[in-house]
Scaffold this motif. Sequence first.
Motif, short mmCIF file in Angstrom:
data_model
loop_
_atom_site.label_atom_id
_atom_site.label_comp_id
_atom_site.label_asym_id
_atom_site.label_seq_id
_atom_site.Cartn_x
_atom_site.Cartn_y
_atom_site.Cartn_z
N THR A 46 32.52 55.78 12.69
CA THR A 46 31.31 55.30 13.33
C THR A 46 30.54 54.35 12.42
OG1 THR A 46 31.10 57.33 14.64
CG2 THR A 46 29.12 55.97 14.41
N PHE A 47 30.38 54.73 11.15
CA PHE A 47 29.66 53.87 10.21
C PHE A 47 30.38 52.55 9.99
CE2 PHE A 47 27.71 57.94 8.62
CZ PHE A 47 26.42 57.62 9.00
N LEU A 48 31.71 52.61 9.86
CA LEU A 48 32.48 51.38 9.66
C LEU A 48 32.41 50.49 10.90
CD1 LEU A 48 34.23 49.92 7.61
CD2 LEU A 48 36.23 51.08 8.57
N SER A 49 32.45 51.10 12.07
CA SER A 49 32.38 50.34 13.32
C SER A 49 31.00 49.71 13.51
CB SER A 49 32.69 51.25 14.51
OG SER A 49 34.00 51.75 14.44
N LEU A 50 29.98 50.36 12.97
CA LEU A 50 28.63 49.79 13.04
C LEU A 50 28.58 48.48 12.28
CD1 LEU A 50 25.76 50.20 14.07
CD2 LEU A 50 25.25 51.43 11.96
N PHE A 51 29.23 48.44 11.10
CA PHE A 51 29.33 47.18 10.35
C PHE A 51 30.10 46.15 11.17
CE2 PHE A 51 29.00 50.07 6.52
CZ PHE A 51 27.70 49.70 6.23
N LEU A 52 31.14 46.61 11.87
CA LEU A 52 31.93 45.72 12.70
C LEU A 52 31.07 45.05 13.76
CD1 LEU A 52 34.67 44.66 13.90
CD2 LEU A 52 34.75 46.76 15.22
N PHE A 53 30.27 45.84 14.46
CA PHE A 53 29.46 45.30 15.54
C PHE A 53 28.34 44.40 15.02
CE2 PHE A 53 31.80 47.87 18.32
CZ PHE A 53 31.43 47.61 19.62
N LEU A 54 27.71 44.82 13.94
CA LEU A 54 26.60 44.04 13.40
C LEU A 54 27.08 42.71 12.82
CD1 LEU A 54 24.47 46.80 11.61
CD2 LEU A 54 24.05 45.71 13.83
N GLY A 55 28.30 42.69 12.30
CA GLY A 55 28.82 41.48 11.69
C GLY A 55 29.65 40.62 12.61
N LEU A 56 30.54 41.26 13.37
CA LEU A 56 31.51 40.49 14.15
C LEU A 56 31.01 40.08 15.53
CD1 LEU A 56 34.96 42.12 13.34
CD2 LEU A 56 33.87 40.12 12.33
N VAL A 57 30.16 40.89 16.14
CA VAL A 57 29.67 40.52 17.47
C VAL A 57 28.89 39.21 17.44
CG1 VAL A 57 28.11 41.19 19.34
CG2 VAL A 57 29.71 42.86 18.41
N PRO A 58 27.95 39.02 16.49
CA PRO A 58 27.29 37.70 16.40
C PRO A 58 28.28 36.58 16.12
CG PRO A 58 26.05 39.33 15.17
CD PRO A 58 27.35 39.98 15.54
N LEU A 59 29.27 36.84 15.25
CA LEU A 59 30.28 35.82 14.95
C LEU A 59 31.11 35.51 16.19
CD1 LEU A 59 31.75 34.01 12.94
CD2 LEU A 59 33.16 35.98 12.29
N PHE A 60 31.43 36.54 16.97
CA PHE A 60 32.22 36.36 18.19
C PHE A 60 31.48 35.47 19.18
CE2 PHE A 60 33.17 37.88 22.54
CZ PHE A 60 34.50 37.51 22.60
N PHE A 61 30.20 35.74 19.37
CA PHE A 61 29.42 34.92 20.29
C PHE A 61 29.24 33.51 19.75
CE2 PHE A 61 28.08 39.03 22.09
CZ PHE A 61 28.27 38.75 23.43
N TYR A 62 29.18 33.38 18.43
CA TYR A 62 29.09 32.04 17.84
C TYR A 62 30.36 31.25 18.09
CZ TYR A 62 28.24 28.36 14.43
OH TYR A 62 28.06 27.15 13.83
N VAL A 63 31.50 31.93 17.97
CA VAL A 63 32.78 31.28 18.27
C VAL A 63 32.81 30.82 19.72
CG1 VAL A 63 35.27 31.64 18.52
CG2 VAL A 63 34.08 32.51 16.50
N LEU A 64 32.35 31.68 20.62
CA LEU A 64 32.36 31.33 22.04
C LEU A 64 31.45 30.15 22.33
CD1 LEU A 64 32.34 34.77 23.91
CD2 LEU A 64 34.26 33.21 23.59
N THR A 65 30.23 30.18 21.77
CA THR A 65 29.27 29.12 22.08
C THR A 65 29.66 27.79 21.46
OG1 THR A 65 27.92 29.85 20.20
CG2 THR A 65 27.34 30.70 22.39
N THR A 66 30.16 27.82 20.21
CA THR A 66 30.52 26.57 19.56
C THR A 66 31.83 26.00 20.08
OG1 THR A 66 31.60 27.79 17.75
CG2 THR A 66 29.30 27.13 17.42
N SER A 67 32.61 26.83 20.74
CA SER A 67 33.92 26.38 21.23
C SER A 67 33.98 26.35 22.76
CB SER A 67 35.02 27.30 20.70
OG SER A 67 34.97 27.39 19.30
N ARG A 68 32.83 26.43 23.39
CA ARG A 68 32.82 26.51 24.85
C ARG A 68 33.43 25.26 25.50
NH1 ARG A 68 27.65 25.65 23.14
NH2 ARG A 68 26.52 23.85 23.96
N GLU A 69 33.31 24.10 24.81
CA GLU A 69 33.89 22.87 25.37
C GLU A 69 35.39 23.03 25.58
OE1 GLU A 69 34.64 18.23 24.04
OE2 GLU A 69 33.24 19.48 22.91
N PHE A 70 36.07 23.58 24.56
CA PHE A 70 37.52 23.76 24.68
C PHE A 70 37.86 24.91 25.62
CE2 PHE A 70 41.34 26.07 23.39
CZ PHE A 70 42.30 25.08 23.58
N LEU A 71 37.14 26.04 25.47
CA LEU A 71 37.44 27.23 26.27
C LEU A 71 37.28 26.95 27.77
CD1 LEU A 71 35.70 29.95 24.07
CD2 LEU A 71 38.16 29.63 24.40
#
Length: 262
Positions: free
Chosen positions: A127-152
């Motif tokens: 649970t603690f490790l997954s919390l780091f996952l969500f806090l770190g990767l979820v913003p990065l994931f949405f950043y990937v989606l928004t910055t790459s929306r033209e291609f996607l």
Amino acid sequence: MNWNLKTFKEGFFWKMYLLETAFIFLFYFIAKFFVKKIYGIIVLMQELGSELELYGDVSGDTITPGQAEGLTSLVGQLSSHLGQLVTYLIIMGVIIFLIYVAIYSVQWHFIQNKSLKNFKKYFWKFTFLSLFLFLGLVPLFFYVLTTSREFLLGYLFENSFSGFALTRLVIFSFLFLFFVYMILTGYILINKDKFLKAVGKIFSFEKAWLYFILLLVMILSVAVFRIGLGFGGLISYGIAALVIALLAAWYKIFLVENLEIK
């Protein structure tokens, strides 16, 4: 532990596959529900924003009482909708996180131990490790989606191609998968080590070739997703989800078999 043909006969793999499939479908229906709500709020905010632009030329000296009342009402509605938008995002994130932890903590522990013995200790570390996952990767994931929306949007839905957008997507995807791989290795390390010791070992990044297997699995998953979109229809989406779940379950078992950091 050796996940051989006996593993399939005894049903271990299919249990893991069932858990993988359960999360994917739960994620889909929960995300679909909240995205529909969020999209409706965004449309309302856009409409209110268009109305707000009509007051652009109004100054404090020329504004009438009626205009002031209308402007105050618009700002109040926008503030209210923004609050609803944030609330839905938080609720969606919390629900998905809880389901993620509930399903995948069982899956990872079972892959490594073939039982739920001593699961409680593993659960809290997971649970603690997954919390780091969500806090770190979820913003990065949405950043990937928004910055790459033209291609996607262009490639997945309009069959158009942008080389620059693709390059940007590839760079961020490599970075995103790098952090994903580190977290996945962490799920293995916390099975035997204390939490802080396991976190320290994550950064050793041994057996880097396993990362490239993850990259291959991700490419195959995207291809399957693209084919599902191409056929269209709920059945095609469901089949694509089942294949992606199969790839994900296989990789986790493969990673456990081959990763050993001393």
